[in-house]
Design a protein around this motif. Structure first.
Motif, PDB file in Angstrom:
ATOM      1  N   PHE A 194       0.832  -1.201   0.000  1.00  0.00           N
ATOM      2  CA  PHE A 194       0.000   0.000   0.000  1.00  0.00           C
ATOM      3  C   PHE A 194       0.873   1.260   0.000  1.00  0.00           C
ATOM      4  CE2 PHE A 194      -2.764   3.031   2.398  1.00  0.00           C
ATOM      5  CZ  PHE A 194      -3.649   3.241   1.374  1.00  0.00           C
ATOM      6  N   GLY A 195       1.929   1.214   0.808  1.00  0.00           N
ATOM      7  CA  GLY A 195       2.836   2.357   0.829  1.00  0.00           C
ATOM      8  C   GLY A 195       3.524   2.557  -0.505  1.00  0.00           C
ATOM      9  N   LEU A 196       3.884   1.445  -1.137  1.00  0.00           N
ATOM     10  CA  LEU A 196       4.530   1.539  -2.449  1.00  0.00           C
ATOM     11  C   LEU A 196       3.569   2.145  -3.464  1.00  0.00           C
ATOM     12  CD1 LEU A 196       7.339   0.645  -3.101  1.00  0.00           C
ATOM     13  CD2 LEU A 196       6.427  -1.391  -4.124  1.00  0.00           C
ATOM     14  N   PHE A 197       2.298   1.746  -3.341  1.00  0.00           N
ATOM     15  CA  PHE A 197       1.285   2.307  -4.242  1.00  0.00           C
ATOM     16  C   PHE A 197       1.160   3.805  -4.035  1.00  0.00           C
ATOM     17  CE2 PHE A 197      -3.233   3.432  -4.765  1.00  0.00           C
ATOM     18  CZ  PHE A 197      -3.317   3.282  -6.131  1.00  0.00           C
ATOM     19  N   LEU A 198       1.178   4.224  -2.753  1.00  0.00           N
ATOM     20  CA  LEU A 198       1.073   5.659  -2.478  1.00  0.00           C
ATOM     21  C   LEU A 198       2.286   6.396  -3.037  1.00  0.00           C
ATOM     22  CD1 LEU A 198      -0.231   5.687   1.164  1.00  0.00           C
ATOM     23  CD2 LEU A 198      -1.459   6.290  -0.868  1.00  0.00           C
ATOM     24  N   PHE A 199       3.464   5.795  -2.874  1.00  0.00           N
ATOM     25  CA  PHE A 199       4.665   6.434  -3.427  1.00  0.00           C
ATOM     26  C   PHE A 199       4.564   6.537  -4.945  1.00  0.00           C
ATOM     27  CE2 PHE A 199       7.607   5.626   0.262  1.00  0.00           C
ATOM     28  CZ  PHE A 199       7.856   6.946   0.434  1.00  0.00           C
ATOM     29  N   PHE A 200       4.006   5.481  -5.549  1.00  0.00           N
ATOM     30  CA  PHE A 200       3.856   5.512  -7.010  1.00  0.00           C
ATOM     31  C   PHE A 200       2.930   6.647  -7.418  1.00  0.00           C
ATOM     32  CE2 PHE A 200       1.722   3.982 -10.872  1.00  0.00           C
ATOM     33  CZ  PHE A 200       2.820   3.906 -11.688  1.00  0.00           C
ATOM     34  N   GLY A 201       1.813   6.775  -6.667  1.00  0.00           N
ATOM     35  CA  GLY A 201       0.901   7.875  -6.973  1.00  0.00           C
ATOM     36  C   GLY A 201       1.584   9.219  -6.824  1.00  0.00           C
ATOM     37  N   GLY A 202       2.380   9.371  -5.757  1.00  0.00           N
ATOM     38  CA  GLY A 202       3.078  10.636  -5.553  1.00  0.00           C
ATOM     39  C   GLY A 202       4.053  10.929  -6.670  1.00  0.00           C
ATOM     40  N   ALA A 203       4.784   9.887  -7.101  1.00  0.00           N
ATOM     41  CA  ALA A 203       5.791  10.100  -8.143  1.00  0.00           C
ATOM     42  C   ALA A 203       5.123  10.479  -9.458  1.00  0.00           C
ATOM     43  CB  ALA A 203       6.629   8.845  -8.318  1.00  0.00           C
ATOM     44  N   VAL A 204       4.038   9.779  -9.801  1.00  0.00           N
ATOM     45  CA  VAL A 204       3.354  10.114 -11.047  1.00  0.00           C
ATOM     46  C   VAL A 204       2.745  11.496 -10.970  1.00  0.00           C
ATOM     47  CG1 VAL A 204       1.418   9.469 -12.491  1.00  0.00           C
ATOM     48  CG2 VAL A 204       2.946   7.745 -11.692  1.00  0.00           C
ATOM     49  N   GLY A 205       2.226  11.841  -9.781  1.00  0.00           N
ATOM     50  CA  GLY A 205       1.664  13.169  -9.622  1.00  0.00           C
ATOM     51  C   GLY A 205       2.717  14.242  -9.800  1.00  0.00           C
ATOM     52  N   ILE A 206       3.895  14.031  -9.225  1.00  0.00           N
ATOM     53  CA  ILE A 206       4.969  15.017  -9.379  1.00  0.00           C
ATOM     54  C   ILE A 206       5.354  15.139 -10.847  1.00  0.00           C
ATOM     55  CG2 ILE A 206       7.376  15.465  -8.840  1.00  0.00           C
ATOM     56  CD1 ILE A 206       6.936  14.320  -6.166  1.00  0.00           C
ATOM     57  N   LEU A 207       5.309  14.023 -11.544  1.00  0.00           N
ATOM     58  CA  LEU A 207       5.733  14.049 -12.945  1.00  0.00           C
ATOM     59  C   LEU A 207       4.693  14.694 -13.846  1.00  0.00           C
ATOM     60  CD1 LEU A 207       8.191  12.995 -14.292  1.00  0.00           C
ATOM     61  CD2 LEU A 207       6.972  10.957 -14.907  1.00  0.00           C
ATOM     62  N   ARG A 208       3.399  14.455 -13.590  1.00  0.00           N
ATOM     63  CA  ARG A 208       2.403  14.750 -14.596  1.00  0.00           C
ATOM     64  C   ARG A 208       1.639  16.043 -14.359  1.00  0.00           C
ATOM     65  NH1 ARG A 208       0.998  12.876 -19.180  1.00  0.00           N
ATOM     66  NH2 ARG A 208      -1.192  12.889 -18.612  1.00  0.00           N
ATOM     67  N   MET A 209       1.606  16.535 -13.137  1.00  0.00           N
ATOM     68  CA  MET A 209       0.759  17.690 -12.858  1.00  0.00           C
ATOM     69  C   MET A 209       1.281  18.929 -13.570  1.00  0.00           C
ATOM     70  SD  MET A 209      -1.820  17.280 -10.767  1.00  0.00           S
ATOM     71  CE  MET A 209      -2.495  16.059  -9.678  1.00  0.00           C
TER      72      MET A 209
END
Lengths: 108, 81, 274, 95, 134
Positions: free
Chosen positions: A11-26
């Motif tokens: 779950f934590g890895l998933f959250l990190f993935f979401g954060g990383a994609v968010g930093i990249l795409r926003m």
């Protein structure tokens, strides 16, 4: 017990993935801070909690102290990471960074 | 044993070093240098040098970046290359 | 210049890349560096010094003379920063802010010091209002950081850590005070003279322990002779000597880090900063 | 379980690449700051994972704790710069 | 295939250290800004420190802190084999090198601030120009 640990870590890895994609795409600075501030804090908290529970497998006084130290990490990250995010937002406001607006007609 | 992590992080370190010397803003150099020292600490932890990793963690994350930003604050951010 | 530099760098790199073919493989246990001296350190250090952390044992005991001069180098760095930048001239133009009302007083050409109470606040040219969130979080965090730094210094025998790391962490907690509040707050809480004395005292503790060992009839930094004046188990006396040395290093490093930061950020005027 | 930790840490390394992209190519300085902050938070977790890989996590937890404190200071200083000096872009743009 | 992989694992690190050192050296020689030169110097330094620390690394060994000695009384019966622990000697040398490097970095920054106070610039060619004017 192992299953709980694996679920927490994934779950934590998933959250990190979401954060990383968010930093990249926003599209702009303020919206990038949103995933960076929230998801990274929660991700680090879940993973470290999972590791602390895993560490308590072979129960002893040393392992208990170690897990307490890990919970201290969780506590300080919970305290300091939002403050860091707040200070970055403040810096952006003072520096006069404009927020993003959807452009009509042409793509940004 | 953990050579996978070692190789991945070492490659990132090279990217960080190239960016740190080629960016045209000294404050950005300071910030990238902070990222460089984060990864360097990770590299030392992988190699088993715990004390060196601790030193790099305390020096690189805290004090070195602070000195750099302070010097940039007192001089200028401008750089030509 | 750029082309010359590029050629020189490429030549050096080509030579070094050629040289790597002769080096031992990465992680080879039989490499020449780990067959001669270090085996003695690994196998004997535990029984000779009773310190599980081999790095601390080698750093503070076997190579103690080396570390002493490293500490001296750090002290000299602090001294050099002080001598390069310190500027004792007083600022002629000063601003003060009355906290409850927000009225700003402006002084030109006044040498006289005003009797400033608590309600008046020194104000810089680039003054920004304090951020209450950062201030209160830092007020919570700073004591924990300082206690943690002391733990790192004291527990350096058993886990990673020691004088250098603990000193740097303590110094960065002092820097955090200056960032969260104001440089003036740090300078008034810890005087410049106190920092200078701490830097010197740290080196003096290190040298003094070595000298006491010499007075008791041993070599310089031979901690086993300390057993004559400290009544503890003679097996542990070396660990105790190392602890004393680490405390000295920690004090010196802490003071020097604070001195360098204060001098750089205020250009030696000690009044306004980041 | 060790294999699982190894794969988790390799995955975290690749997630670090995304943040590193923002740190390397961010249009403004503050974007770089966000990227570096995210890298720092991943580093804390990776240090603990490396500790579990070595099976000596009691030694690595101190480093992670130090990071949790000190990552905060670096971000605070770099953002404090903007409180004092206005202007987001390089001064060479102004000339 | 496995031979190539093992060769890469054995030597790839050294190649990357050399590349890192080349980056630092290039920045020291060719960059015009004084602070950029300092960054190059630090990168050079870390490359050398990496090389030293990697010499001490041993496969399948644990970190150089004796296991099972936390009771305080140590001397835990079993003999200590040198192959089980990573070589501590390079760590000691490099640990002090890092702290000294940050102190010297501070002194260099102080010098840069002083130069900027006097000449209002940090670029090398502009500094040469200012110096020749006088």
């Amino acid at each position: 017990m192992d299953i709980l640990v694996i679920i927490l870590i994934l779950f934590g890895l998933f959250l990190f993935f979401g954060g990383a994609v968010g930093i990249l795409r926003m599209p702009d600075f303020y919206s990038r801070l949103h995933p960076a501030g929230k998801l990274d804090t929660l991700g680090i908290m879940t993973i470290v909690m999972g590791l602390a529970i895993y560490n308590l497998h072979h129960f002893s006084l040393g392992a208990l102290l170690l897990s307490i130290k890990m919970f201290l990490i969780v506590f300080f990250v919970f305290l300091s990471s939002p403050t860091a995010t707040h200070s970055i937002v403040d810096a952006g406001m003072r520096a006069g960074l404009r927020h993003w607006q959807k452009k009509k007609g042409k793509e940004s | 044993m953990h050579w996978q992590i070692d190789l991945i992080v070492l490659t990132f370190v090279i990217f960080c070093a190239i960016a740190a010397i080629s960016v045209k803003d000294l404050l950005a150099t300071a910030i990238l240098f902070g990222a460089y020292s984060f990864m360097m600490c990770l590299l030392w932890a992988v190699m088993g040098a715990v004390d060196v990793a601790f030193t790099e963690a305390s020096v690189g994350a805290g004090v070195s970046t602070v000195f750099f930003v302070a010097a940039v604050f007192r001089t200028s951010r401008r750089t030509k290359d | 210049m750029r082309l010359i530099g590029f050629i020189i760098v490429c030549l050096t790199g080509a030579f070094l890349l050629y040289g790597t073919t002769e080096l031992p493989d990465w992680g080879d246990p039989q490499s020449p560096a780990s067959v001669h001296l270090s085996n003695h350190y690994i196998e004997r250090a535990m029984e000779e010094t009773q310190v599980p952390n081999l790095v601390t044992a080698v750093l503070a005991d076997y190579r103690g003379f080396d570390t002493m001069f490293e500490t001296a180098v750090i002290f000299c760095a602090g001294l050099a920063c002080f001598l390069l930048l310190r500027d004792f001239r007083k600022e002629k133009e000063r601003f003060y802010r009355h906290v409850p009302t927000g009225v700003i007083l402006h002084f030109k050409d006044s040498k006289k010091k005003l009797p400033i109470g608590k309600e008046f606040q020194h104000m810089d040219k680039q003054w920004v209002p304090y951020d209450i969130i950062i201030q209160s979080v830092c007020r919570i965090l700073i004591p924990f950081i300082q206690i943690y730094a002391l733990y790192v210094v004291g527990h350096g025998d058993f886990s990673p850590g020691g004088g250098f790391q603990g000193g740097v962490i303590f110094g960065s907690s002092l820097i955090l005070i200056a960032i969260a509040y104001d440089l003036k707050t740090l300078v008034t809480r810890i005087k410049e003279k106190v920092l200078g004395i701490f830097a010197a005292v740290g080196v003096l503790i290190y040298v003094g322990i070595g000298f006491i060992c010499m007075l008791l009839g041993g070599n310089f930094l031979d901690y086993s002779k300390l057993a004559k004046i400290i009544p503890v188990d003679p097996g542990h006396i070396r660990a105790l000597g190392m602890l004393g040395v680490e405390i000295g290093v920690g004090i010196a490093v802490m003071a020097v880090m604070a001195i360098i930061y204060i001098n750089i950020v205020s250009e030696g005027k000690h009044d306004e900063g980041l | 379980m060790t294999t699982f930790f190894l794969y988790v840490s390799i995955g975290l390394c690749f997630l670090m690449l995304f943040s590193l992209y923002r740190a390397l190519f961010g249009p403004t300085v503050l974007d770089r700051l966000i990227g570096v902050n995210a890298i720092g938070s991943k580093t804390v977790v990776l240090l603990l994972l490396i500790g579990f890989l070595y099976k000596r996590v009691d030694m690595f937890v101190d480093i992670a704790l130090a990071y949790a404190f000190l990552n905060f200071i670096a971000v605070l200083v770099a953002s404090r710069y903007f409180h004092k000096r206005k202007g987001l872009y390089e001064e060479s743009f102004m000339e | 295939m496995t031979e190539i992989l093992s060769l890469i694992v054995a030597k790839y690190n050294y190649w990357l250290y050399v590349i890192l050192m080349m980056i630092g050296l290039y920045a020291m020689i060719a960059k015009n800004n004084l602070i950029k030169k300092l960054v190059g110097m630090n990168i050079f330094q870390t490359a050398i420190i990496l090389f030293y620390v990697s010499i001490g690394y041993k496969k399948d060994a644990t970190i150089p802190i004796i296991e099972g000695a936390h009771g305080g009384h140590g001397a835990s019966g079993a003999a200590i084999h040198a192959a089980d622990y990573i070589n501590p000697l390079p760590h000691v040398l490099m640990l002090t090198a890092i702290v000294v490097s940050v102190a010297t970095f501070g002194v260099a920054m102080a010098l840069a601030v002083r130069v900027y106070q006097r000449y209002q610039t940090l670029e090398e060619d502009e500094l040469r120009m200012r110096l020749s004017e006088k």
